[in-house]
Design an enzyme around this catalytic site. Structure first.
Site, PDB file in Angstrom:
ATOM      1  N   GLY A   1      40.472  47.047  -4.105  1.00  0.00           N
ATOM      2  CA  GLY A   1      41.904  46.887  -4.891  1.00  0.00           C
ATOM      3  C   GLY A   1      42.442  45.621  -4.640  1.00  0.00           C
TER       4      GLY A   1
ATOM      5  N   MET B   1      44.125  42.508  -1.081  1.00  0.00           N
ATOM      6  CA  MET B   1      44.120  42.234   0.240  1.00  0.00           C
ATOM      7  C   MET B   1      45.118  41.530   0.749  1.00  0.00           C
ATOM      8  SD  MET B   1      42.238  42.195   3.141  1.00  0.00           S
ATOM      9  CE  MET B   1      42.947  41.626   4.507  1.00  0.00           C
TER      10      MET B   1
ATOM     11  N   ASN C   1      46.369  39.257   2.860  1.00  0.00           N
ATOM     12  CA  ASN C   1      46.264  37.895   3.589  1.00  0.00           C
ATOM     13  C   ASN C   1      47.714  37.226   3.562  1.00  0.00           C
ATOM     14  OD1 ASN C   1      43.446  37.956   3.070  1.00  0.00           O
ATOM     15  ND2 ASN C   1      44.062  37.569   0.993  1.00  0.00           N
TER      16      ASN C   1
ATOM     17  N   GLU D   1      50.215  46.148  -0.373  1.00  0.00           N
ATOM     18  CA  GLU D   1      50.026  44.857   0.191  1.00  0.00           C
ATOM     19  C   GLU D   1      51.143  44.210   0.828  1.00  0.00           C
ATOM     20  OE1 GLU D   1      46.711  44.593   0.630  1.00  0.00           O
ATOM     21  OE2 GLU D   1      46.224  46.193  -1.142  1.00  0.00           O
TER      22      GLU D   1
ATOM     23  N   HIS E   1      52.124  45.735   4.335  1.00  0.00           N
ATOM     24  CA  HIS E   1      51.008  45.117   5.487  1.00  0.00           C
ATOM     25  C   HIS E   1      51.844  43.885   5.998  1.00  0.00           C
ATOM     26  CE1 HIS E   1      47.460  47.471   5.565  1.00  0.00           C
ATOM     27  NE2 HIS E   1      47.109  47.362   4.172  1.00  0.00           N
TER      28      HIS E   1
END
Ligand code: TRP
Ligand code: ZN
Length: 851
Positions: free
Chosen positions: A254, A256, A258, A291, A294
């Site tokens: 889906g 990431m 980063n 995301e 995160h």
């Protein structure tokens, strides 16, 4: 690759790396087939390590030169990387390597997608970019220089110098290599900004290919909502000057997280009313939130090793679910999550791929980005919160951020924070992380002299490598209802800790009706024998929306099982009760749409298997069809009324209210279509102004066998939109008659627009087949053979996606001997493929080992 037995990695073997990294400088000279990567990395012996062997991971790299403290060295190539003599003091490693992004079809490391350079490093992809200690407990600040011509050049952190053909980036926050990212391409941005609550300005951008600018506004709003929510609910602020999101067409999952540069599968960020359904909008909002969240749960505090993956994923899924509940309807979100949990995680937990939320061994870590780690991992957080209470939960989270910011942590660290914040012993709770399998919770009851007693027994069946299971602590939310539907006892949480345990409620005038496991307070299978009258009563009266929905589902499931096993007619009690529910205009339309749903084919197969039967996929499909037809008949007056009443006339909004109305109206349309053959659906198709309406109408037409015209029109209208064409591929297969599903899928793999290099397209097509159980499990075995053919073809191109799709076979032991033989032959054929990837080898081996 059957003989080159891949190595198993064990949690118990963890040792810290011999060196710390003080700083990383990378220079990229981009070229499609000859990209040069220059690295300058400052190492220092790790005082906490005993083993000071200087080993760097590296895969598929051409080493041009290497030096330590400016002196050329000749490292020794070893399995998975290199070793080199290194000083027992701080030193600088410099290396130059060459890589070829254009020929990297695995979509891991640095690769190209439609002429655009991008990276995917989680879990172990950075080692395909340069030599490095590619493990999450090695954290360092990164500086990056990209030389890449005319392109937009992006990396993590804050922007530095930039000029003709180059750009520099500096990320001050120490991070593991799996969070590294680089993007370069012909991109346009949708810009915005956010002011944090401490007054810091953050520049926000969503970067897309020219032409997609119009599909960014919704994602941008979701990002700003997420940033605000994390400040308000968790007290977490963003920590860089800029936050970039990039949409990429070729992506294995889906999205990431980063650091400062999230990369998204374009399906998880691009949205417009014309091309995206309500469900797409909701998913996009959740993934953007996921995301973004995160940044604290994953990036600022990361995982010590990949066994701890649930530390960041379980928690972040839990956080994004909280966010969606706050943005939309909490009960609808909970019900949808439980549907998904049962469909994917229970299925996994009850088959050969079962593993603990924190596994203790793996061959290929990419195979452990599973429903168990993510979704069950999130359930564990939810149970912890229920057990300690809301206030203590947020107190523990504050302590977690305070104590572990900048660290790479373990589940032990996580649980210790809760123990310290609450004074509770979580020794037993830890079993949820360590023992695989879904507990069966059986309950019986007793009523005597005003005292009502619930007797519970918990049992977890054995899972691969774990024969014996210990009792777990299970929070069981219970409420009691009176005969008139009054709530006699409000929800209380019973804390079960023993294998068998009883709980008493006193002072009741008459036997109450229990509502057990409200809000699905634990990921268990509740087994309780009860009458259909009581289920109908709970569907009508339960004040807990989850259990209200659950009562209807159980009623439907029991009726379906009787139809399948005993040839019974559709259950009149169910039809009556569900109609009363649907007619109740005081209920949220979104809830009603969900409660009109039936158990999935897979759910029924598992239920039949658990009850000692051999599920026949075709019989399951036919029973569902018969029941749907009976329901359409029973609601022939109600359905048109609901359809008319819930038409949305305001301009399209993807919000909870409008999507709920559309969901209910489209559920009504499905019933109408079963009686009118598609006349109403065709009218809706012809007048649709948004994808939700268009797709619902086309699905109805396909199901009625009258979809041919719409199928052609849909393609002509959307042939230039990859994401919409994915839907076109998938729905034709999903709604095909089971006997034709495999042939339809096979035919579509020959379509000019089919390509196995794009994971979305591959999943739409072959995943469309596996999402149709009766079609996939067709007795001829043609579904199995087709999937195996394509998995064998895809494996050398993209092992990650191949391995994930092997799970379509994970339930094979449920079925009859003929189907088992057919599947086994296909699995063995896959395993016999020369040079099969480690990813696929591990999956197929585990599936074949099923008892
Ligand atoms: N960490 C990502 C998430 O949870 C998922 C992820 C893991 C991923 N490995 C990946 C995404 C490989 C793409 C490719 O959002
Ligand atoms: Zn995640």
């Amino acid at each position: 690759m059957r003989d080159a037995a891949p190595q198993t990695i064990y949690l118990r073997d963890y040792t810290p790396f011999g060196y710390l990294v003080d700083g990383v400088e990378l220079t990229f000279r981009l070229h499609p087939t000859r990209t040069r990567v220059m690295s300058r990395i400052r190492f220092r012996p790790n005082p906490e390590a005993t083993d000071h062997r200087f080993f760097l991971h590296g895969e598929g790299l051409t080493l041009i030169s290497a030096a330590i403290d400016g002196r050329q060295v000749s490292p020794e190539p070893v399995e998975g990387g290199l070793v080199c003599p290194a000083p027992d003091a701080p030193f600088t490693w410099e290396a130059e390597v060459e890589i070829s992004p254009e020929t990297n079809t695995a979509l891991e490391g640095l690769y190209m997608s439609n002429g655009m350079y991008c990276t995917q490093c989680e879990a172990e992809g950075f080692r395909k970019i340069t030599y490095y200690p590619d493990r999450p407990d090695v954290m360092a600040p990164f500086s990056v220089r990209i030389e890449g011509g005319e392109n937009i050049l992006l990396s993590n952190g804050n922007p530095g110098a930039a000029g003709a053909g180059f750009a520099e980036w500096h990320d001050p926050w120490p991070k593991p290599a799996y969070l590294f990212a680089l993007v370069a391409g012909d991109l346009v941005n949708h810009p915005d900004s956010f002011t944090t609550r401490s007054g810091k300005q953050v520049a926000l951008n969503i970067w897309v290919r020219p032409g997609d600018e119009g599909k960014c506004a919704f994602g941008m709003q979701a990002l700003k909502d997420s940033m605000k929510w994390d400040e308000e609910v968790y007290g977490r602020e963003y920590d860089l000057d800029i936050f970039n999101i990039v949409a990429v067409d070729d992506f294995n999952m889906g999205a990431m997280e980063n650091k400062g540069l999230n990369i998204f599968n374009s399906s998880a960020v691009l949205a417009s009313p014309e091309t995206s359904t309500d469900a797409n909008f909701e998913r996009i909002e959740a993934i953007i939130a996921h995301e973004y969240f995160h940044n604290w749960t994953g990036n600022r505090i990361t995982c010590r090793d990949w066994f701890q993956l649930c530390l960041k994923e379980g928690l972040t899924v839990f956080r994004d679910a909280q966010f969606t509940s706050d943005m939309r309807s909490a009960s609808v979100k909970r019900i949808s999550d439980v549907i998904a949990l049962r469909a994917r995680q229970f299925r996994e937990d009850n088959g050969p791929l079962a593993h603990p939320v924190r596994p203790d061994s793996f061959v290929e870590i990419n195979n452990f980005y599973t429903a168990t780690v993510y979704e069950k991992g999130a359930e564990l957080i939810g149970m912890l919160k229920t057990l300690v209470g809301d206030k203590a939960y947020y107190k523990a989270l504050d302590l977690y951020f305070e104590r572990h910011d900048g660290e790479a942590c373990t589940i032990e660290d996580w649980l210790k924070v809760f123990e310290d914040a609450t004074g509770r012993d979580l020794g037993q709770f830890r079993r949820w992380y360590e023992q695989a399998g879904t507990p069966r919770l059986t309950v019986s009851e007793e009523f005597n002299n005003g005292t009502y007693t619930l007797h519970f027994e918990q049992k977890t069946p054995p899972t691969p490598g774990q024969d014996v299971k210990d009792p777990r602590v299970i929070p069981i939310a219970v409420g009691l209802l009176g005969a008139n539907g009054d709530e006699l006892r409000e929800t209380t949480v019973l804390e079960m800790t023993e294998a068998t345990q009883s709980f008493r409620f006193q002072g009741l005038a008459a036997r109450p009706v229990p509502s057990i496991l409200r809000q699905f307070s634990a990921p268990v299978i509740l087994e309780r024998e009860t009458s259909s009258a009581e289920r109908a009563f709970l569907l009508a009266h339960d004040t807990d929306p989850f259990n209200k929905w659950e009562a209807g589902l159980s009623l439907a499931r029991e009726g379906l099982m009787a139809m399948i096993c005993d040839g019974a007619a559709p259950d009149a009690a169910y039809l009556e009760a569900v109609q009363m529910m649907a007619r109740d205009d005081s209920l949220d339309p979104a809830f009603r749409a969900l409660a009109l749903g039936l158990p999935s084919q897979d759910d029924l197969a598992q239920a039949l298997f658990d009850a000692g039967h051999t599920p026949d996929p075709q019989a399951i499909w036919e029973a569902l069809e018969t029941l749907r037809q009976a329901k359409a008949q029973a609601m022939q007056d109600l359905a048109p009324r609901l359809y008319a009443q819930y038409q949305v006339t305001e301009p399209y909004q993807p919000d909870a209210a409008q999507s709920g109305a559309r969901a209910l109206a489209n559920a009504a349309l499905a019933m109408i279509t079963r009686l009118d053959g598609g006349a109403q659906a065709q009218r809706q198709y012809d007048s649709a102004t948004n994808m939700t309406q268009q797709l619902a109408a086309w699905s109805c037409l396909l199901q009625a066998g009258n979809g041919a015209a719409a199928t052609g029109a849909f393609y002509d209208q959307w042939r230039h939109d990859r994401l919409v064409i994915d839907k076109w591929f998938m729905l034709q297969i999903l709604h095909a008659d089971p006997a034709d599903a495999a042939d339809t899928a096979a035919r579509l793999t020959e379509h000019l627009d089919f390509t196995m290099k794009n994971p979305n397209r591959f999943r739409a097509t072959l995943g469309g087949l596996t999402a149709s159980p009766a079609g996939f499990h067709h007795a001829s075995g043609k579904g199995y053979a087709l999937l195996a053919d394509w998995l064998i073809r895809l494996d050398p191109v993209n092992p990650q996606t191949t391995a994930r799709m092997c799970s379509a076979f994970e339930t094979w032991r449920r079925f009859d001997a003929d189907r088992q033989a057919l599947i086994k032959a296909q699995l063995e054929r896959i395993l016999d493929t020369p040079d099969l990837s480690r990813d696929t080898t591990e999956m197929v081996t585990r599936i074949l080992a099923a008892r």
